[in-house]
Design an enzyme around this catalytic site. Sequence first.
Site, mmCIF file in Angstrom:
data_model
loop_
_atom_site.group_PDB
_atom_site.id
_atom_site.type_symbol
_atom_site.label_atom_id
_atom_site.label_comp_id
_atom_site.label_asym_id
_atom_site.label_seq_id
_atom_site.Cartn_x
_atom_site.Cartn_y
_atom_site.Cartn_z
ATOM 1 N N LEU A 7 0.862 -1.183 0.000
ATOM 2 C CA LEU A 7 0.000 0.000 0.000
ATOM 3 C C LEU A 7 0.896 1.230 0.000
ATOM 4 O O LEU A 7 1.829 1.327 0.802
ATOM 5 C CB LEU A 7 -0.912 -0.003 1.228
ATOM 6 C CG LEU A 7 -1.879 1.184 1.346
ATOM 7 C CD1 LEU A 7 -3.189 0.740 1.982
ATOM 8 C CD2 LEU A 7 -1.280 2.333 2.171
ATOM 9 N N GLY A 10 -0.250 8.816 -1.154
ATOM 10 C CA GLY A 10 0.164 10.000 -1.909
ATOM 11 C C GLY A 10 0.621 9.689 -3.320
ATOM 12 O O GLY A 10 1.707 10.087 -3.736
ATOM 13 N N SER A 12 -0.912 10.531 -6.312
ATOM 14 C CA SER A 12 -1.519 11.301 -7.403
ATOM 15 C C SER A 12 -0.491 11.841 -8.379
ATOM 16 O O SER A 12 -0.808 12.113 -9.538
ATOM 17 C CB SER A 12 -2.364 12.453 -6.852
ATOM 18 O OG SER A 12 -1.547 13.364 -6.140
ATOM 19 N N SER A 13 0.764 11.999 -7.918
ATOM 20 C CA SER A 13 1.801 12.561 -8.783
ATOM 21 C C SER A 13 3.164 12.236 -8.183
ATOM 22 O O SER A 13 3.270 11.645 -7.099
ATOM 23 C CB SER A 13 1.640 14.088 -8.929
ATOM 24 O OG SER A 13 1.794 14.727 -7.669
ATOM 25 N N GLY A 16 5.289 9.231 -5.505
ATOM 26 C CA GLY A 16 4.266 8.241 -5.178
ATOM 27 C C GLY A 16 3.712 7.562 -6.409
ATOM 28 O O GLY A 16 3.554 6.333 -6.452
ATOM 29 N N SER A 138 12.973 13.097 3.492
ATOM 30 C CA SER A 138 13.602 14.149 2.702
ATOM 31 C C SER A 138 14.998 14.364 3.264
ATOM 32 O O SER A 138 15.258 14.049 4.440
ATOM 33 C CB SER A 138 12.798 15.446 2.826
ATOM 34 O OG SER A 138 13.516 16.568 2.333
ATOM 35 N N TYR A 151 8.338 22.365 7.911
ATOM 36 C CA TYR A 151 8.477 21.158 7.087
ATOM 37 C C TYR A 151 9.627 20.287 7.586
ATOM 38 O O TYR A 151 9.475 19.074 7.762
ATOM 39 C CB TYR A 151 8.699 21.560 5.631
ATOM 40 C CG TYR A 151 8.931 20.393 4.695
ATOM 41 C CD1 TYR A 151 7.863 19.601 4.276
ATOM 42 C CD2 TYR A 151 10.199 20.084 4.229
ATOM 43 C CE1 TYR A 151 8.070 18.524 3.418
ATOM 44 C CE2 TYR A 151 10.412 19.018 3.378
ATOM 45 C CZ TYR A 151 9.349 18.238 2.976
ATOM 46 O OH TYR A 151 9.559 17.171 2.132
#
Length: 279
Positions: A7, A10, A12-13, A16, A138, A151
């Site tokens: 699974l 994220g 959509s783009s 991911g 990151s 962030y």
Amino acid sequence: MSSKVVLITGTSSGIGLAAAVAAAQAGWLTVATLRDTGRADALRKAAAEAGVELDIRQLDVTDEASVAAAIDGVIADHGRLDAVINNAGAGHLGTLENESVAEVRKVMEVNFFGVLHVSKAALPHLRASGGRLITVTSVGGVIGQPFNEAYCAAKFAVEGYMESLAPVAAKLGVSVSVVEPGAVATEFVNNLGLDLESEVAAAGPYAEPLQVYVDRTISQFLNGAQTPDEAAESVLHALTAARPAFRIQTSQWARDFVGTKLADLDGSAVLGLTGTWVG
């Protein structure tokens, strides 16, 4: 029921999406999740072009009920869960004096607590399968970066949490890894939803260093960024390697950058470097 099930959040783009396609190409039954399934057109197109099938489902990492429904649905339909890739996240640009604590909490909710929601729901099933828990963090989870305080704080928190969890999970048969991209040419920057010119104009005494930082960052993304497919190769390695490392960088630049921090006992090397980012 014979295929291993992963699974991914994220999808959509960006990383991911690329990781979902790559996992399916590698033979995994891939459950590709996203907060808004109305934004799945690019994902479906990429899967079709690659000749693979994806199980696309809704999952909002900030909503515990949504997370539970997604995980329960995977177990009900596929009978198992062998890996989770926490990829969903949101960027944020700002500095403490010019933003509210509520805004910082929102960044933490998506980038840190969202990871915990998914990981907690998945762990019983990963224990049952001897599976893997992989989180895309990151280089900003290792080195704090100007105007990215919230962030980076969230990504630092994820890295600390997973580094602490890893030996405990390993005793119960679950491998834990974090994947650290640098600049990746994705929609991530665009998804900040900011008018950068207006942000600089409203920054008051921070306007000049913010402009220097913005100019440098845009140049880096335009000229030195990895493609999502390149970054996804490291995610796939974490998913498929016999014994993946805990910390995996996605490029030589990222390895060199992270290495600066890990060898910097007093912080002077890092601050000497990032100080140049703001003029």
